[in-house]
Enzyme design. Structure first.
Site, mmCIF file in Angstrom:
data_model
loop_
_atom_site.group_PDB
_atom_site.id
_atom_site.type_symbol
_atom_site.label_atom_id
_atom_site.label_comp_id
_atom_site.label_asym_id
_atom_site.label_seq_id
_atom_site.Cartn_x
_atom_site.Cartn_y
_atom_site.Cartn_z
ATOM 1 N N LYS A 28 52.455 28.866 46.902
ATOM 2 C CA LYS A 28 53.196 29.959 47.613
ATOM 3 C C LYS A 28 52.352 30.670 48.810
ATOM 4 O O LYS A 28 51.121 30.242 48.818
ATOM 5 C CB LYS A 28 53.298 31.093 46.364
ATOM 6 N N ARG A 72 55.337 42.957 34.829
ATOM 7 C CA ARG A 72 55.834 42.625 36.199
ATOM 8 C C ARG A 72 57.154 41.876 36.405
ATOM 9 O O ARG A 72 57.988 42.096 36.471
ATOM 10 C CB ARG A 72 54.506 41.922 36.980
ATOM 11 N N TYR A 89 36.388 51.819 69.040
ATOM 12 C CA TYR A 89 37.411 52.969 68.871
ATOM 13 C C TYR A 89 36.823 54.085 67.912
ATOM 14 O O TYR A 89 36.132 53.806 67.059
ATOM 15 C CB TYR A 89 38.520 52.671 68.226
ATOM 16 N N MET A 128 42.319 45.480 67.143
ATOM 17 C CA MET A 128 43.272 44.384 67.003
ATOM 18 C C MET A 128 42.994 42.676 67.210
ATOM 19 O O MET A 128 43.217 41.871 66.349
ATOM 20 C CB MET A 128 44.415 44.854 67.888
HETATM 21 C C1 LIG Z 1 49.902 33.049 42.006
HETATM 22 C C2 LIG Z 1 50.095 32.866 40.668
HETATM 23 C C3 LIG Z 1 49.353 31.766 40.048
HETATM 24 C C4 LIG Z 1 48.066 31.302 40.701
HETATM 25 O O1 LIG Z 1 46.817 32.208 40.382
HETATM 26 P P1 LIG Z 1 45.371 31.793 40.933
HETATM 27 O O2 LIG Z 1 44.624 33.076 40.521
HETATM 28 O O3 LIG Z 1 45.432 31.972 42.496
HETATM 29 O O4 LIG Z 1 45.212 30.612 40.481
HETATM 30 C C5 LIG Z 1 49.537 31.174 38.756
HETATM 31 N N1 LIG Z 1 50.810 31.775 38.082
HETATM 32 C C6 LIG Z 1 51.447 32.887 38.626
HETATM 33 C C7 LIG Z 1 52.566 33.506 37.801
HETATM 34 C C8 LIG Z 1 51.229 33.313 39.912
HETATM 35 O O5 LIG Z 1 51.892 34.270 40.316
#
Ligand SMILES: *Cc1c(COP(=O)(O)O)cnc(C)c1O
Length: 379
Positions: free
Chosen positions: A49, A148, A267, A320
């Site tokens: 992802k 969640r 800054y 930036m």
């Molecule tokens: C992102 C995610 C993972 C992967 O988790 P990592 O800690 O990056 O290995 C696995 N399962 C779900 C449901 C996730 O959202």
């Protein structure tokens, strides 16, 4: 090692960029193999992802598939489509969309179009999937403590009682704190997941993310879902990182200057030189994903970069497009315009930079900038 290859989608030439992001696909594959060895005989899936945690979904998925990875998790349907296209030479690769079905029937159609499987987290989504994709496989997410995504155990039991329950090919849940080995919630979640899993005896079961794979309970079941560890993040924050770094970020020095004691930098003049100092400016900033929270201000150190083997602190605010480094401790002749400093790599990992910014390495990776010249080292 094969010649470095700039990935076409990110074709920014080195001379156009202010930093080089090198992505080591061989290290990625090694990390997957190490995770797969740990989870065997369970399968180890890759979570790709968010553009494979910022390193590039297509090159990551292709390298992992060539190494034998068969199952992929994305979050969105757009990512599922990209993963499917990247995996066109691997017809049997399974792609699951963790966030399930957004937008009702249209969202279901988007997943079906790329033969992706939703991770269903509510009875409403289950109904949508049955209506739009009768008989098509889907995963079921049972919530065991995150609150969640995912359905309750009672709702999962309703799905299990449905004559279409055979569509559920994977039952899964997700840890809230698997990186904390002695966190009592881990055992509570495993206990609840055992009950969820028993409802679907013919489905495969999946519980562990990267850190879950390292728990002594070995909650690997049939399939682990590894993300962070594949990309070189430390899945065991209380111990040294067992993974190989995948990203290396290097930037050339643009300017070097000497300043007197009490000179301020950047800054709002938040840092003052405690004595005469040599400063070097690089062309990377928060727009490139280096957190502004890693600024070096008086009394609170920020991030660091390596120059000729010496750690050089960020001084003043990260802006930036620019960061100023105190390179006083580096060899005199090393601190020159054009010399490369390393912001991420073997010495300074994504977890280290994150710690200096009050964040986590996941956020560092997924924020990696789009202005870098990206160089992919072959798998
Ligand atoms: C992102 C995610 C993972 C992967 O988790 P990592 O800690 O990056 O290995 C696995 N399962 C779900 C449901 C996730 O959202």
């Amino acid at each position: 090692m094969p010649a470095p290859q700039a990935f076409p989608r990110d074709a920014i030439a080195p001379e156009q960029a202010q930093a080089i992001l090198t992505i080591d696909l061989a290290a990625l594959v090694d990390n997957w193999r190490a995770m797969a060895a740990r989870t065997a005989p369970a399968e180890c899936a890759a979570v790709v992802k968010a553009d494979a945690y910022g390193i590039g979904l297509e090159p990551a998925a292709k390298a992992l598939a060539a190494a034998g990875c068969a199952t992929y998790f994305v979050a969105h349907a757009s990512e599922a489509a990209r993963a499917r296209a990247a995996l066109s030479a691997f017809a049997h690769a399974r792609v699951y969309a963790l966030n399930g079905i957004a937008w009702g029937a249209a969202g279901a159609a988007a997943l079906l179009a790329c033969a992706a499987r939703p991770v269903i987290g509510s009875l409403a989504e289950w109904e949508t999937w049955l209506r739009c994709a009768p008989g098509a496989p889907a995963a079921l997410h049972v919530d065991t403590g995150m609150n969640r995504l995912g359905m309750s155990l009672d709702e999962a039991a309703q799905v299990a009682a449905d004559p279409n329950a055979g569509a559920v090919d994977l039952v899964m849940s997700h840890f809230a704190s698997s990186e904390v080995a002695d966190e009592p919630l881990n055992a509570a979640q495993i206990a609840l997941f055992e009950r969820a899993r028993a409802l679907f005896p013919r489905a495969r079961a999946s519980m562990s993310n990267s850190s879950g794979v390292f728990l002594s309970a070995r909650p690997h079941y049939d399939l682990a879902r590894a993300g962070y560890a594949l990309y070189g993040g430390n899945p065991t924050p209380a111990a040294p990182n067992p993974m190989r770094p995948v990203v290396r970020l290097q930037a050339p020095i643009l300017q070097v200057r000497r300043v007197e004691a009490m000179a301020s930098v950047g800054y709002n003049a938040t840092w003052h030189a405690p004595g005469p100092r040599t400063l070097a400016t690089i062309g990377v900033g928060y727009a490139d994903g280096i957190p502004r929270a890693a600024s070096g201000v008086d009394g609170r150190p920020g991030g660091e970069a390596m120059l000729a083997g010496v750690r050089c602190p960020f001084v003043g605010r990260v802006s930036m497009d620019l960061i100023v480094l105190d390179v006083t401790q580096a060899p005199q002749d090393a601190a020159a315009p054009g010399a490369l400093v390393e912001l991420l790599g073997h010495e300074i990992g994504v977890d280290d930079l994150a710690a200096r910014a009050g964040s986590i390495g996941y956020e560092i990776l997924t924020a990696l900038g789009r202005r870098y010249c990206r160089v992919y080292l072959g798998a």
